[in-house]
Design a protein around this motif. Structure first.
Motif, short mmCIF file in Angstrom:
data_model
loop_
_atom_site.label_atom_id
_atom_site.label_comp_id
_atom_site.label_asym_id
_atom_site.label_seq_id
_atom_site.Cartn_x
_atom_site.Cartn_y
_atom_site.Cartn_z
N PRO A 167 0.83 -1.21 0.00
CA PRO A 167 0.00 0.00 0.00
C PRO A 167 0.86 1.26 0.00
O PRO A 167 1.94 1.28 0.61
CB PRO A 167 -0.81 -0.10 1.29
N ILE A 168 0.39 2.29 -0.64
CA ILE A 168 1.18 3.53 -0.73
C ILE A 168 1.18 4.32 0.56
O ILE A 168 1.94 5.27 0.71
CB ILE A 168 0.73 4.42 -1.91
N ASN A 169 0.35 3.93 1.53
CA ASN A 169 0.30 4.66 2.80
C ASN A 169 1.42 4.25 3.76
O ASN A 169 1.44 4.67 4.90
CB ASN A 169 -1.05 4.49 3.47
N ARG A 170 2.33 3.40 3.33
CA ARG A 170 3.52 2.95 4.06
C ARG A 170 3.19 2.09 5.27
O ARG A 170 4.05 1.83 6.11
CB ARG A 170 4.39 4.14 4.49
N SER A 171 1.95 1.61 5.39
CA SER A 171 1.56 0.82 6.55
C SER A 171 2.23 -0.54 6.61
O SER A 171 2.27 -1.16 7.67
CB SER A 171 0.04 0.64 6.58
N GLU A 172 2.77 -1.01 5.50
CA GLU A 172 3.40 -2.33 5.46
C GLU A 172 4.83 -2.28 4.93
O GLU A 172 5.34 -3.26 4.42
CB GLU A 172 2.53 -3.29 4.65
N ASP A 173 5.48 -1.14 5.08
CA ASP A 173 6.86 -0.98 4.62
C ASP A 173 7.82 -1.96 5.28
O ASP A 173 8.88 -2.25 4.74
CB ASP A 173 7.36 0.45 4.84
N HIS A 174 7.46 -2.47 6.45
CA HIS A 174 8.31 -3.43 7.14
C HIS A 174 8.50 -4.71 6.32
O HIS A 174 9.40 -5.49 6.58
CB HIS A 174 7.74 -3.77 8.52
N GLU A 175 7.66 -4.93 5.31
CA GLU A 175 7.78 -6.12 4.47
C GLU A 175 8.83 -5.97 3.37
O GLU A 175 9.17 -6.95 2.71
CB GLU A 175 6.43 -6.46 3.84
N LEU A 176 9.33 -4.76 3.15
CA LEU A 176 10.37 -4.56 2.13
C LEU A 176 11.59 -5.40 2.46
O LEU A 176 12.04 -5.45 3.60
CB LEU A 176 10.79 -3.09 2.07
#
Length: 85
Positions: A39-48
């Motif tokens: 999602p573009i809201n960065r809510s799941e950036d930890h998955e990068l």
């Protein structure tokens, strides 16, 4: 098209068919870990998870870009005339 090109295209098609049916979960997971389907809201950036880059480096880089820092649209652009000349 040369026979070699046809053979390569057929081989790639067969490999894609095999992976997309036998290991279908791999494709969406690959898109997630490189950020293409997050999602573009960065809510799941930890998955990068990009090989060779620390996760915190990626997340900080995104935040700096949004704040007008490194990699933002405000950075100087290359003068195309100087590059071509």
């Amino acid at each position: 098209m040369r026979p070699q090109q046809v053979a390569i295209t057929w081989s790639v098609g067969e490999a894609w068919e095999k992976i997309s049916t036998q290991r279908a979960e791999v494709i969406p997971q690959a898109f997630r870990v490189v950020g293409l389907s997050l999602p573009i809201n960065r809510s799941e950036d930890h998955e990068l998870s990009i090989k060779g880059l620390a996760n915190n480096f990626l997340v900080v880089g995104v935040k700096e870009g949004e704040a007008g820092g490194v990699g933002s649209d405000d950075d100087e652009t290359v003068d195309e005339e100087k590059v071509e000349g």
